[in-house]
Design a protein around this motif. Structure first.
Motif, PDB file in Angstrom:
ATOM      1  N   SER A  52       2.135   1.210   4.212  1.00  0.00           N
ATOM      2  CA  SER A  52       3.076   1.900   3.336  1.00  0.00           C
ATOM      3  C   SER A  52       4.494   1.875   3.923  1.00  0.00           C
ATOM      4  O   SER A  52       5.448   2.296   3.280  1.00  0.00           O
ATOM      5  CB  SER A  52       2.643   3.355   3.138  1.00  0.00           C
ATOM      6  OG  SER A  52       2.636   4.018   4.379  1.00  0.00           O
ATOM      7  N   ASP A  53       4.612   1.375   5.156  1.00  0.00           N
ATOM      8  CA  ASP A  53       5.908   1.338   5.831  1.00  0.00           C
ATOM      9  C   ASP A  53       6.814   0.308   5.137  1.00  0.00           C
ATOM     10  O   ASP A  53       6.594  -0.896   5.255  1.00  0.00           O
ATOM     11  CB  ASP A  53       5.678   0.968   7.306  1.00  0.00           C
ATOM     12  CG  ASP A  53       6.983   0.875   8.087  1.00  0.00           C
ATOM     13  OD1 ASP A  53       8.069   0.820   7.454  1.00  0.00           O
ATOM     14  OD2 ASP A  53       6.918   0.848   9.320  1.00  0.00           O
ATOM     15  N   LEU A  54       7.822   0.789   4.418  1.00  0.00           N
ATOM     16  CA  LEU A  54       8.643  -0.123   3.619  1.00  0.00           C
ATOM     17  C   LEU A  54       9.477  -1.064   4.492  1.00  0.00           C
ATOM     18  O   LEU A  54       9.755  -2.190   4.088  1.00  0.00           O
ATOM     19  CB  LEU A  54       9.520   0.648   2.640  1.00  0.00           C
ATOM     20  CG  LEU A  54       8.765   1.380   1.515  1.00  0.00           C
ATOM     21  CD1 LEU A  54       9.755   2.029   0.548  1.00  0.00           C
ATOM     22  CD2 LEU A  54       7.807   0.468   0.755  1.00  0.00           C
ATOM     23  N   ASN A  80       0.858  -1.186   0.000  1.00  0.00           N
ATOM     24  CA  ASN A  80       0.000   0.000   0.000  1.00  0.00           C
ATOM     25  C   ASN A  80       0.899   1.242   0.000  1.00  0.00           C
ATOM     26  O   ASN A  80       1.019   1.947   0.992  1.00  0.00           O
ATOM     27  CB  ASN A  80      -0.891  -0.058   1.245  1.00  0.00           C
ATOM     28  CG  ASN A  80      -1.880   1.089   1.332  1.00  0.00           C
ATOM     29  OD1 ASN A  80      -1.926   1.954   0.469  1.00  0.00           O
ATOM     30  ND2 ASN A  80      -2.658   1.090   2.389  1.00  0.00           N
ATOM     31  N   VAL A  81       1.538   1.483  -1.147  1.00  0.00           N
ATOM     32  CA  VAL A  81       2.588   2.506  -1.217  1.00  0.00           C
ATOM     33  C   VAL A  81       2.075   3.881  -0.797  1.00  0.00           C
ATOM     34  O   VAL A  81       2.763   4.642  -0.128  1.00  0.00           O
ATOM     35  CB  VAL A  81       3.165   2.600  -2.655  1.00  0.00           C
ATOM     36  CG1 VAL A  81       4.233   3.670  -2.717  1.00  0.00           C
ATOM     37  CG2 VAL A  81       3.762   1.262  -3.072  1.00  0.00           C
ATOM     38  N   ALA A  82       0.846   4.178  -1.195  1.00  0.00           N
ATOM     39  CA  ALA A  82       0.306   5.514  -0.906  1.00  0.00           C
ATOM     40  C   ALA A  82      -0.213   5.641   0.523  1.00  0.00           C
ATOM     41  O   ALA A  82      -0.556   6.736   0.966  1.00  0.00           O
ATOM     42  CB  ALA A  82      -0.805   5.835  -1.894  1.00  0.00           C
ATOM     43  N   TYR A 101       4.153   6.996  -6.671  1.00  0.00           N
ATOM     44  CA  TYR A 101       3.888   5.697  -6.040  1.00  0.00           C
ATOM     45  C   TYR A 101       4.420   4.547  -6.895  1.00  0.00           C
ATOM     46  O   TYR A 101       4.952   3.563  -6.385  1.00  0.00           O
ATOM     47  CB  TYR A 101       2.394   5.530  -5.780  1.00  0.00           C
ATOM     48  CG  TYR A 101       1.830   6.627  -4.916  1.00  0.00           C
ATOM     49  CD1 TYR A 101       2.405   6.910  -3.669  1.00  0.00           C
ATOM     50  CD2 TYR A 101       0.756   7.404  -5.338  1.00  0.00           C
ATOM     51  CE1 TYR A 101       1.915   7.926  -2.869  1.00  0.00           C
ATOM     52  CE2 TYR A 101       0.252   8.430  -4.543  1.00  0.00           C
ATOM     53  CZ  TYR A 101       0.836   8.689  -3.312  1.00  0.00           C
ATOM     54  OH  TYR A 101       0.351   9.700  -2.523  1.00  0.00           O
ATOM     55  N   PHE A 102       4.279   4.685  -8.201  1.00  0.00           N
ATOM     56  CA  PHE A 102       4.794   3.646  -9.106  1.00  0.00           C
ATOM     57  C   PHE A 102       6.325   3.608  -9.039  1.00  0.00           C
ATOM     58  O   PHE A 102       6.937   2.545  -9.045  1.00  0.00           O
ATOM     59  CB  PHE A 102       4.318   3.911 -10.540  1.00  0.00           C
ATOM     60  CG  PHE A 102       2.817   3.935 -10.689  1.00  0.00           C
ATOM     61  CD1 PHE A 102       2.030   3.020 -10.005  1.00  0.00           C
ATOM     62  CD2 PHE A 102       2.189   4.872 -11.502  1.00  0.00           C
ATOM     63  CE1 PHE A 102       0.637   3.028 -10.126  1.00  0.00           C
ATOM     64  CE2 PHE A 102       0.804   4.890 -11.628  1.00  0.00           C
ATOM     65  CZ  PHE A 102       0.031   3.978 -10.943  1.00  0.00           C
TER      66      PHE A 102
END
Ligand code: PLP
Length: 231
Positions: A137-139, A126-128, A176-177
């Motif tokens: 979004s937490d990598l 959930n990158v965004a 985001y991409f």
């Protein structure tokens, strides 16, 4: 009356042009026709126009369509998947794009080992950071998930998937991409088997996603028309 064949031609042209614009090979990106809620007749029109990759969101609908459609189709499960439904899918789909937890991956692993198969999966990120979507979004957290999933037997982690926010301004999703691409080719790279597969881009933003490295774009309404849910 819809123009499914014409729509497919238009989207394919734009997709390939976007790839070439970005210095990519036009065959490095594949259109997945997202057919949820659409009748088999519509899917058959797409099939007869050359489409072999179909994306579905709901397990019951997907298994029903698998029964009714030709056998050389690659089915992509792209919707949120509950662990108790995994047993109906294992062995029937080409790839599961929506693996958003270690728990789900463990269930896919278990069912695959039981059936003596290897299931290709993508981890959904959930990158965004949208609250309405699954995953985080937490990598750092995503990397931990990926590390654990990569070790499971019976599954092959092929890459990453994201659903970008719905927006009329496709450019605003480019970041985001790019993030998904850089993560797949950066910190997550060593846990992914082979060249990372990136599933990103939908009707509103597939050209931008293709420019940023998409392997699969998932396009529904621009092919089949708007979906009607409450018939
Ligand atoms: C429905 C859906 C799509 C297709 O969306 P469109 O905007 O109709 O192209 C793509 N990806 C996922 C995960 C979906 O649920």
């Amino acid at each position: 009356m819809n123009n499914i064949s014409e729509n497919i031609d238009k989207i394919t042209q734009k997709m390939k042009a976007a790839a070439v614009r970005a210095g990519r090979n036009e065959d490095d990106v594949t259109l997945v026709a997202v057919s949820k809620t659409k009748p088999v007749e519509d899917l058959m029109e797409a099939y007869n126009h050359g489409v072999r990759d179909f994306g579905e969101n709901y397990v019951n609908e997907l298994t029903d369509k698998i029964e009714k459609m030709p056998k050389d189709i690659r089915w992509h499960m792209i919707g949120h998947l509950q662990t108790n439904k995994v047993k109906y899918l294992a062995g029937k789909v080409f790839m599961i794009h929506s693996v958003d937890s270690v728990k789900l991956a463990k269930e896919i692993s278990k069912e695959s080992v039981k059936k003596d198969i290897v299931t290709k999966i993508l981890c959904e990120i959930n990158v965004a950071g949208e609250e309405s979507k699954f995953g985080t979004s937490d990598l750092d957290a995503n990397l931990e998930m990926i590390k654990e999933i990569a070790l499971l037997p019976g599954i092959e982690l092929c890459g990453l998937m994201t659903i970008a926010p719905y927006t009329p301004d496709a450019e605003s999703n480019r970041q985001y991409f790019k993030t998904l691409h850089d993560f797949a080719y950066g910190r997550a790279r060593e846990y992914i088997k082979g060249k990372p597969v990136l599933s990103m881009g939908m009707s509103g933003d597939y050209e931008v996603a293709t420019e940023e490295g998409a392997s699969y774009i998932r396009v529904g309404s621009s092919i089949f028309g708007e979906r009607v849910y409450n018939k």
